[in-house]
Design an enzyme around this catalytic site. Structure first.
Site, PDB file in Angstrom:
ATOM      1  N   SER A   1      -6.042  -3.054   1.595  1.00 27.63           N
ATOM      2  CA  SER A   1      -5.063  -4.355   1.824  1.00 27.63           C
ATOM      3  C   SER A   1      -5.464  -5.623   1.754  1.00 27.63           C
ATOM      4  CB  SER A   1      -4.372  -4.041   3.119  1.00 27.63           C
ATOM      5  OG  SER A   1      -3.206  -4.412   3.602  1.00 27.63           O
TER       6      SER A   1
ATOM      7  N   ASP B   1       0.259   0.932   1.526  1.00 23.67           N
ATOM      8  CA  ASP B   1      -0.844   0.340   2.002  1.00 23.67           C
ATOM      9  C   ASP B   1      -2.077   1.410   2.355  1.00 23.67           C
ATOM     10  OD1 ASP B   1      -2.751  -0.693   4.223  1.00 23.67           O
ATOM     11  OD2 ASP B   1      -1.253  -2.426   4.532  1.00 23.67           O
TER      12      ASP B   1
END
Length: 274
Positions: A39, A157
């Protein structure tokens, strides 16, 4: 002995890692054989691996705090809470990088979560997949409604399935691992309070729901690995101090700069010979 750097995500908490990596760049400290980011951690590594000091903190403070990126009213009207694709494109436009340096340097892996399987997938970033993989690793579920589709599935994510991929670094041969965290060392991730609601939100993706429910367990197992590494492995941890005030969605400029400066300090201290 293979050396790796692992950088956790955490949205705006990534300002700490951006400071640490800028401190490394100050001393041209790049001894690693490969890098893994998740991320915001992957986004931070882009600046580090292209020798672009202050790129990440400028993106965080100038772009990620913009309403064009984060817009609650847009979300309430059925749109995205965060526009990941815009942030990626604007970052590359305003703060261009040397892509030859990025793709021809040490292997750089970014973690995504496969929406169908709920499993972590690790992609070596290259010229062909750069935009899709970096978009995917930062695509928070629900907050970003159009996760990128590639390799036959949608990807979200990476922090859902593997927030701190230190065990993956070990499996890939690293025995000297530097881990940059986004929480103080005392942090433990708490279980999801309402698992039934998570399952309801992901009726079409039950394995993704399960990954979110299991996230705290996986996260804390990674922390346990860090604290109790195999005998043949040395793990160096750089974590924010206990008074670190940056939260996942912090937008106040002064708090973000404070968190960045904490990262600079921690990175500089890490490089001081014992």
């Amino acid at each position: 002995m293979e050396k790796a750097i692992v950088v956790e995500g955490g949205a705006m908490r990534g300002v700490f890692a951006s400071g640490v990596l800028d401190a490394f760049l100050e001393k041209s400290y790049q001894p690693f054989d490969f890098a893994i980011g998740v991320s915001a951690g992957a986004s931070n590594l882009v600046g580090y691996l292209t020798n672009s000091p202050r790129r990440s903190i400028q993106i965080i403070t100038n772009l990620a705090t913009s309403k064009r990126f984060f817009d609650l009213s847009r979300f309430l009207r059925g749109g995205d809470l965060i526009d990941v694709k815009w942030l990626l494109e604007e970052s590359n436009r305003c703060y261009a990088i040397d892509k030859n340096q990025l793709f021809n340097g040490i292997p750089f892996l970014a973690v995504t979560t496969n929406v169908t399987t709920g499993k972590a997938e690790y992609y070596q970033v290259d010229r062909d997949n750069f935009e899709r993989v970096i978009e995917a690793t930062t695509a928070l579920p629900l907050a970003y409604k159009h996760p990128p589709h590639f390799t036959g599935s949608c990807h979200s994510d990476g922090g859902i399935a593997d927030s701190i991929p230190v065990r993956e670094a070990y499996c890939r041969g690293a025995r000297d691992i530097t881990v940059i965290l986004s929480h103080p060392l005392s942090y433990r991730k708490k279980p999801v309070k309402i698992p039934w609601l998570v399952k309801r939100c992901f009726l079409d993706c039950p394995m993704m729901a399960q990954a979110i429910i299991q996230r705290s367990t996986n996260y804390n197992e990674s922390l346990h690995f860090i604290r109790n590494p195999p005998l043949d492995t040395n793990i160096r941890v750089i974590a924010p101090p206990e008074n670190f005030r940056v939260q996942r969605l912090s937008m106040k400029h002064s708090i973000l700069i404070e968190g960045y400066e904490m990262g600079l300090k921690a990175g500089r201290e890490h490089l001081i010979p014992e």
